[in-house]
Design a protein around this motif. Structure first.
Motif, mmCIF file in Angstrom:
data_model
loop_
_atom_site.group_PDB
_atom_site.id
_atom_site.type_symbol
_atom_site.label_atom_id
_atom_site.label_comp_id
_atom_site.label_asym_id
_atom_site.label_seq_id
_atom_site.Cartn_x
_atom_site.Cartn_y
_atom_site.Cartn_z
ATOM 1 N N ALA A 144 11.665 -9.711 -9.342
ATOM 2 C CA ALA A 144 10.773 -9.646 -8.197
ATOM 3 C C ALA A 144 11.586 -9.552 -6.908
ATOM 4 O O ALA A 144 12.532 -10.307 -6.701
ATOM 5 C CB ALA A 144 9.878 -10.878 -8.155
ATOM 6 N N THR A 145 11.227 -8.614 -6.062
ATOM 7 C CA THR A 145 11.845 -8.463 -4.749
ATOM 8 C C THR A 145 10.732 -8.298 -3.725
ATOM 9 O O THR A 145 9.609 -7.896 -4.067
ATOM 10 C CB THR A 145 12.766 -7.229 -4.718
ATOM 11 N N SER A 149 5.939 -3.320 -5.144
ATOM 12 C CA SER A 149 4.598 -2.891 -4.735
ATOM 13 C C SER A 149 3.586 -3.106 -5.853
ATOM 14 O O SER A 149 3.946 -3.351 -7.009
ATOM 15 C CB SER A 149 4.614 -1.405 -4.341
ATOM 16 N N VAL A 150 2.314 -2.988 -5.478
ATOM 17 C CA VAL A 150 1.249 -3.053 -6.477
ATOM 18 C C VAL A 150 1.413 -1.925 -7.482
ATOM 19 O O VAL A 150 1.175 -2.099 -8.684
ATOM 20 C CB VAL A 150 -0.135 -2.969 -5.786
ATOM 21 N N ALA A 151 1.837 -0.755 -7.003
ATOM 22 C CA ALA A 151 2.029 0.384 -7.898
ATOM 23 C C ALA A 151 3.088 0.077 -8.958
ATOM 24 O O ALA A 151 2.965 0.515 -10.108
ATOM 25 C CB ALA A 151 2.425 1.620 -7.095
ATOM 26 N N ASP A 152 4.126 -0.674 -8.586
ATOM 27 C CA ASP A 152 5.182 -1.009 -9.550
ATOM 28 C C ASP A 152 4.634 -1.857 -10.697
ATOM 29 O O ASP A 152 4.971 -1.628 -11.860
ATOM 30 C CB ASP A 152 6.313 -1.775 -8.865
ATOM 31 N N GLU A 191 12.217 -14.622 -10.691
ATOM 32 C CA GLU A 191 12.111 -15.003 -9.278
ATOM 33 C C GLU A 191 10.734 -14.662 -8.725
ATOM 34 O O GLU A 191 10.593 -14.012 -7.695
ATOM 35 C CB GLU A 191 13.215 -14.323 -8.447
ATOM 36 N N LEU A 192 9.711 -15.144 -9.393
ATOM 37 C CA LEU A 192 8.317 -14.830 -9.043
ATOM 38 C C LEU A 192 7.967 -15.110 -7.579
ATOM 39 O O LEU A 192 7.230 -14.327 -6.974
ATOM 40 C CB LEU A 192 7.379 -15.594 -9.983
ATOM 41 N N ALA A 196 5.687 -10.631 -2.702
ATOM 42 C CA ALA A 196 4.804 -10.833 -1.556
ATOM 43 C C ALA A 196 3.464 -11.372 -2.047
ATOM 44 O O ALA A 196 3.010 -11.053 -3.153
ATOM 45 C CB ALA A 196 4.610 -9.514 -0.810
ATOM 46 N N GLU A 197 2.828 -12.193 -1.240
ATOM 47 C CA GLU A 197 1.594 -12.852 -1.678
ATOM 48 C C GLU A 197 0.502 -11.841 -2.022
ATOM 49 O O GLU A 197 -0.281 -12.056 -2.943
ATOM 50 C CB GLU A 197 1.119 -13.830 -0.592
#
Length: 467
Positions: A144-145, A149-152, A191-192, A196-197
């Protein structure tokens, strides 16, 4: 354990009809994991190869979560084996599982879920072609970075498919993300809290209702996926947090820890370190004690932790120093105490110190290393009478060692102590046989005597003189 492993040949069934004829029974992912875990436990096999120091604490909780069919989040400081534990889940999957040939989501031949697969299954019947997927292909991992994105993770509308003439609401225009593509498999997010929220919000439906929402319309997909994640507890306040609704959707939250026993710490180093020279067990023990001392020190930021990678990299550095020294002097590459300090010199940056300790880092590391050496010497050489050796040194004998002194030169420079077998006794205790190991064993004993204030020591550059 590798994710791929050594695979046996895949079954021969090539169509749905042949699969039915073979007697294959479909199981959900959670049934598959539960059944295979219970089978391993009943047979007395270890389902978690390569994990040390967790068998009485973390692993029973982990096993109960799998049996219950829960999604899992592991909380712990860096280097506690969280990712390794998640990866071992692969070993609980069936080695081969059938999927519809060409299926984007790896659907089971008995249960297609996408529009395309449903059409093919209806038109082809028992002639629907299948292929076999190895368990290593059913595990997906994502670090997680903040820019994920949502698409990922979930998916998005594919503009190329829309340009081909399909309507925007057509499910076939969707490009699926990592989680749908892990259908009938395991998806691990490391690393959840770094997500981003708003991205975490996008996971809520996947975690509970098992469907996905893309661009304002719902795609009803009965996803069969196990979501597992790892997180550092301090990330809740430092870099981000796991939002409460998402935490609530994980059925199990398990706290990990560093090895509690010295033997487990040593086992981790031996298992993971790639050593280019011989590193005697006693030096690995010193490194393990040093790492544990750092974890207990009030001068070190324990919220960050001292990773197992610290001791692993330390062992590799010691071995590299021994190989360099051996190459320069033309002798076998066997690590000695003189090589241990090199690990401290290069690994200090891997430790986070508390505010207020600026400028004292080297002093703290040196003190804790000496403590580790003293504890190891007391543990390994307790009961040996060093009186004759101490007397010889107090009478004027000096022993020189250091990076530029070969093992043979060191041994030849030892004081002669009549009929005493003190050197042989030291080497026997430490399992030393050849010159390199014997020199390292006696060098360690001399350092122990110095730390116990029995003899003196003078350091001049890379040369050390006991006397």
């Amino acid at each position: 354990m590798t994710l791929s492993g050594s695979a046996s040949p895949a079954p021969s069934a090539a169509t749905v009809g042949e699969l039915r004829a073979s007697g294959h029974v479909q199981r959900t992912l959670r049934e598959e994991l539960r059944s295979n875990l219970l089978q391993r436990l009943a047979a007395g096999e270890d389902p978690w190869p390569g994990l040390h120091g967790l068998s009485d604490t973390v692993l029973p909780q982990f096993e109960r979560a799998i049996i219950a069919g829960h999604d899992i989040v592991l909380l712990g400081e860096r280097g506690q084996g969280k990712t390794r534990l998640l990866r071992t889940l692969v070993g609980l999957l069936d080695e081969w599982t059938p999927v519809i040939a060409g299926s984007e989501l790896g659907e089971h031949p008995y249960e297609p879920i996408t529009v395309t697969a449903l059409r093919r299954a209806e038109s082809m019947g028992d002639d629907l072609p299948i292929e076999w997927r190895h368990r290593s292909e059913r595990y997906a991992e994502k670090l997680a970075t903040p820019d994920t994105s949502v698409a990922d993770l979930i998916g998005d509308v594919d503009p190329m498919k829309v340009a081909e003439g399909r309507s925007l609401g057509d499910p076939e225009t969707i490009h699926y993300g990592l989680i749908p593509r892990s259908h009938r498999g395991i998806v691990a997010i490391n690393e959840l809290p770094d997500l981003a929220e708003r991205i975490q919000v996008a996971m809520l439906n996947v975690m509970e209702e098992r469907d996905i929402q893309i661009r304002g319309y719902i795609v009803r997909l009965p996803l069969d996926v196990l979501v597992v994640a790892s997180a550092n507890p301090e990330d809740y306040t430092n870099r981000g947090r796991i939002i409460t609704p998402l935490k609530d959707r994980f059925g199990a939250e398990i706290r990990t820890h560093y090895p509690l026993a010295l033997e487990d710490e040593i086992a981790v180093i031996r298992q993971e370190a790639d050593l280019v020279a011989t590193v005697p067990d006693v030096l690995v023990e010193i490194l393990a004690r040093f790492t544990r001392a750092l974890r207990a020190s009030s001068a070190v930021d324990q919220r960050s932790g001292v990773s197992a990678r610290f001791s692993i990299a330390g062992a590799e550095t010691i071995a590299a120093a021994a190989l360099r020294r051996g190459t320069v002097h033309g002798e076998p590459a066997v690590a000695r105490l003189v090589d241990v300090q090199t690990a401290v010199d290069v690994l200090g940056g891997k430790v986070e110190f508390e505010t207020g300790e600026e400028g004292r880092e080297a002093e703290i590391l040196t003190h804790l290393l000496r403590t580790a050496v003293a504890e190891t010497v007391r543990s390994r050489l307790r009961g040996i009478d060093f009186a004759l050796l101490v007397d010889a040194i107090e009478s004027g004998a000096m022993v020189t060692t250091g990076d530029h002194v070969t093992a043979r030169e060191f041994l030849e420079g030892l004081p002669r102590i009549g009929e005493s077998a003190i050197y042989d006794e030291i080497c026997e205790r430490l399992g030393a046989t050849d010159d390199g190991e014997r020199a390292g064993a006696i060098e360690l004993a001399l350092e122990g005597l110095y730390l116990a204030r029995k003899i003196g020591k003078d350091t001049d550059g890379s040369e050390v003189i006991y006397g």
